[in-house]
Design a protein around this motif. Structure first.
Motif, PDB file in Angstrom:
ATOM      1  N   MET A  70     -20.311  -1.914  58.943  1.00  0.00           N
ATOM      2  CA  MET A  70     -18.943  -2.330  59.175  1.00  0.00           C
ATOM      3  C   MET A  70     -18.500  -1.892  60.560  1.00  0.00           C
ATOM      4  SD  MET A  70     -16.917  -1.416  55.689  1.00  0.00           S
ATOM      5  CE  MET A  70     -18.062  -0.298  54.933  1.00  0.00           C
ATOM      6  N   PRO A  71     -17.837  -2.725  61.290  1.00  0.00           N
ATOM      7  CA  PRO A  71     -17.334  -2.293  62.586  1.00  0.00           C
ATOM      8  C   PRO A  71     -16.188  -1.294  62.413  1.00  0.00           C
ATOM      9  CG  PRO A  71     -16.650  -4.543  62.104  1.00  0.00           C
ATOM     10  CD  PRO A  71     -17.575  -4.115  61.010  1.00  0.00           C
ATOM     11  N   PRO A  72     -15.979  -0.399  63.399  1.00  0.00           N
ATOM     12  CA  PRO A  72     -14.916   0.601  63.285  1.00  0.00           C
ATOM     13  C   PRO A  72     -13.545  -0.003  63.010  1.00  0.00           C
ATOM     14  CG  PRO A  72     -16.301   1.095  65.180  1.00  0.00           C
ATOM     15  CD  PRO A  72     -16.754  -0.227  64.623  1.00  0.00           C
ATOM     16  N   GLU A  73     -13.281  -1.216  63.521  1.00  0.00           N
ATOM     17  CA  GLU A  73     -11.975  -1.844  63.284  1.00  0.00           C
ATOM     18  C   GLU A  73     -11.758  -2.057  61.787  1.00  0.00           C
ATOM     19  OE1 GLU A  73     -14.412  -4.338  65.198  1.00  0.00           O
ATOM     20  OE2 GLU A  73     -14.301  -2.443  66.255  1.00  0.00           O
ATOM     21  N   HIS A  74     -12.823  -2.414  61.072  1.00  0.00           N
ATOM     22  CA  HIS A  74     -12.718  -2.615  59.632  1.00  0.00           C
ATOM     23  C   HIS A  74     -12.290  -1.317  58.956  1.00  0.00           C
ATOM     24  CE1 HIS A  74     -14.245  -2.504  55.485  1.00  0.00           C
ATOM     25  NE2 HIS A  74     -13.825  -3.748  55.440  1.00  0.00           N
ATOM     26  N   ASP A  75     -12.885  -0.198  59.366  1.00  0.00           N
ATOM     27  CA  ASP A  75     -12.557   1.085  58.769  1.00  0.00           C
ATOM     28  C   ASP A  75     -11.102   1.445  59.032  1.00  0.00           C
ATOM     29  OD1 ASP A  75     -15.176   1.431  57.791  1.00  0.00           O
ATOM     30  OD2 ASP A  75     -15.812   2.106  59.757  1.00  0.00           O
ATOM     31  N   VAL A  76     -10.615   1.164  60.228  1.00  0.00           N
ATOM     32  CA  VAL A  76      -9.215   1.427  60.551  1.00  0.00           C
ATOM     33  C   VAL A  76      -8.314   0.541  59.697  1.00  0.00           C
ATOM     34  CG1 VAL A  76      -7.481   1.326  62.384  1.00  0.00           C
ATOM     35  CG2 VAL A  76      -9.758   2.254  62.868  1.00  0.00           C
ATOM     36  N   ASP A  77      -8.704  -0.711  59.467  1.00  0.00           N
ATOM     37  CA  ASP A  77      -7.939  -1.604  58.601  1.00  0.00           C
ATOM     38  C   ASP A  77      -7.891  -1.084  57.169  1.00  0.00           C
ATOM     39  OD1 ASP A  77      -7.547  -3.275  60.756  1.00  0.00           O
ATOM     40  OD2 ASP A  77      -9.066  -4.736  60.142  1.00  0.00           O
ATOM     41  N   VAL A  78      -9.015  -0.563  56.671  1.00  0.00           N
ATOM     42  CA  VAL A  78      -9.062  -0.004  55.325  1.00  0.00           C
ATOM     43  C   VAL A  78      -8.093   1.170  55.230  1.00  0.00           C
ATOM     44  CG1 VAL A  78     -10.513   1.302  53.690  1.00  0.00           C
ATOM     45  CG2 VAL A  78     -11.405  -0.761  54.789  1.00  0.00           C
ATOM     46  N   LEU A  79      -8.109   2.031  56.221  1.00  0.00           N
ATOM     47  CA  LEU A  79      -7.217   3.192  56.210  1.00  0.00           C
ATOM     48  C   LEU A  79      -5.759   2.763  56.256  1.00  0.00           C
ATOM     49  CD1 LEU A  79      -9.086   5.638  58.622  1.00  0.00           C
ATOM     50  CD2 LEU A  79      -9.313   5.376  56.157  1.00  0.00           C
ATOM     51  N   ALA A  80      -5.450   1.769  57.079  1.00  0.00           N
ATOM     52  CA  ALA A  80      -4.070   1.269  57.176  1.00  0.00           C
ATOM     53  C   ALA A  80      -3.611   0.712  55.834  1.00  0.00           C
ATOM     54  CB  ALA A  80      -3.970   0.215  58.267  1.00  0.00           C
ATOM     55  N   ALA A  81      -4.470  -0.004  55.146  1.00  0.00           N
ATOM     56  CA  ALA A  81      -4.120  -0.569  53.840  1.00  0.00           C
ATOM     57  C   ALA A  81      -3.866   0.536  52.819  1.00  0.00           C
ATOM     58  CB  ALA A  81      -5.221  -1.507  53.354  1.00  0.00           C
ATOM     59  N   VAL A  82      -4.691   1.570  52.826  1.00  0.00           N
ATOM     60  CA  VAL A  82      -4.511   2.692  51.906  1.00  0.00           C
ATOM     61  C   VAL A  82      -3.181   3.382  52.195  1.00  0.00           C
ATOM     62  CG1 VAL A  82      -5.393   4.989  51.285  1.00  0.00           C
ATOM     63  CG2 VAL A  82      -6.955   3.054  51.456  1.00  0.00           C
ATOM     64  N   ARG A  83      -2.903   3.608  53.468  1.00  0.00           N
ATOM     65  CA  ARG A  83      -1.643   4.262  53.840  1.00  0.00           C
ATOM     66  C   ARG A  83      -0.437   3.402  53.474  1.00  0.00           C
ATOM     67  NH1 ARG A  83      -4.543   6.505  58.857  1.00  0.00           N
ATOM     68  NH2 ARG A  83      -4.694   8.695  58.287  1.00  0.00           N
ATOM     69  N   ALA A  84      -0.558   2.092  53.648  1.00  0.00           N
ATOM     70  CA  ALA A  84       0.566   1.187  53.363  1.00  0.00           C
ATOM     71  C   ALA A  84       0.972   1.254  51.896  1.00  0.00           C
ATOM     72  CB  ALA A  84       0.204  -0.246  53.745  1.00  0.00           C
ATOM     73  N   ARG A  85       0.036   1.541  51.024  1.00  0.00           N
ATOM     74  CA  ARG A  85       0.390   1.642  49.605  1.00  0.00           C
ATOM     75  C   ARG A  85       0.609   3.097  49.175  1.00  0.00           C
ATOM     76  NH1 ARG A  85      -5.253  -0.048  49.278  1.00  0.00           N
ATOM     77  NH2 ARG A  85      -6.444   1.595  48.234  1.00  0.00           N
ATOM     78  N   GLY A  86       0.758   3.994  50.166  1.00  0.00           N
ATOM     79  CA  GLY A  86       1.070   5.386  49.874  1.00  0.00           C
ATOM     80  C   GLY A  86      -0.116   6.227  49.469  1.00  0.00           C
ATOM     81  N   GLY A  87      -1.321   5.745  49.754  1.00  0.00           N
ATOM     82  CA  GLY A  87      -2.531   6.456  49.359  1.00  0.00           C
ATOM     83  C   GLY A  87      -2.898   7.581  50.298  1.00  0.00           C
TER      84      GLY A  87
END
Length: 151
Positions: free
Chosen positions: A1-18
Motif C-alpha cells: 500500500m502506498p503511504p497515502e493510503h495509510d494516511v487515508d486509513v488513519l484519517a477515516a479512523v479519526r473521523a469516526r472518533g477511533g
C-alpha cells in the motif's frame, strides 16, 4: 500500500472518533514475539500502522548481513497479518519524523523496552499521545534466531 493510503486509513479512523495505534521496528524475521506485540498493539485501538525500518536503516542498526529480507518483502508479510492496517517504510534511524507526521494516539513497543527511555516518548507525549509497552515473550529475538541459524 502506498503511504497515502495509510494516511487515508488513519484519517477515516479519526473521523469516526477511533484510536490510532502505531508501532515500529525492523521485523526482519517475523516470529512469535513480533506477532504477540502486533496483536497486543492492535487491541489498544481501532487501527494499527507499523512504521518499518528501510533496508538502509536496518543495516545501520543491525550491521552487515541484515536485513535478511527486503523492505518490500517485510512490508508484504506485515500487511498479511490481520492486526496490521497499514505499513509505512522509513529511512531514518528512528521513526520520529513519521511519528510527528502521523501523530498516533498510542505508540507501542515490546516490553523489552522502557517507555521512559524511548527516544519517541517526548515527541508522542507532546501531542497528548500515550506510550505503552506490551508484554515481551522472552527468548524471541531475530538476532538470536539468526545467530542460531548461522551456527
Amino acid at each position: 500500500m502506498p503511504p497515502e493510503h495509510d494516511v487515508d486509513v488513519l484519517a477515516a479512523v479519526r473521523a469516526r472518533g477511533g484510536i490510532v495505534v502505531a508501532t515500529g521496528g525492523c521485523f526482519d524475521l517475523v516470529h512469535a514475539g513480533h506477532v504477540e506485540t502486533l496483536r497486543a498493539a492492535r487491541s489498544l485501538g481501532d487501527c494499527l500502522v507499523v512504521l518499518l525500518n528501510s533496508d538502509d536503516s536496518v543495516r545501520r542498526a543491525k550491521g552487515d548481513g541484515r536485513p535478511l529480507q527486503s523492505a518490500d518483502d517485510r512490508r508484504r508479510v506485515l500487511e498479511g497479518l490481520r492486526w496490521v492496517d497499514g505499513v509505512i517504510v522509513f529511512d531514518e534511524d528512528t521513526p520520529l519524523a513519521v511519528l510527528d507526521r502521523l501523530r498516533p494516539d498510542v505508540w507501542v513497543k515490546g516490553g523489552d523496552y522502557d517507555a521512559a527511555t524511548l527516544p519517541e516518548t517526548p515527541l508522542v507525549r507532546s501531542w497528548g499521545g500515550e506510550v505503552v509497552t506490551v508484554p515481551y515473550l522472552a527468548g524471541r529475538s531475530t538476532t538470536e534466531l539468526v545467530g542460531r541459524a548461522r551456527r
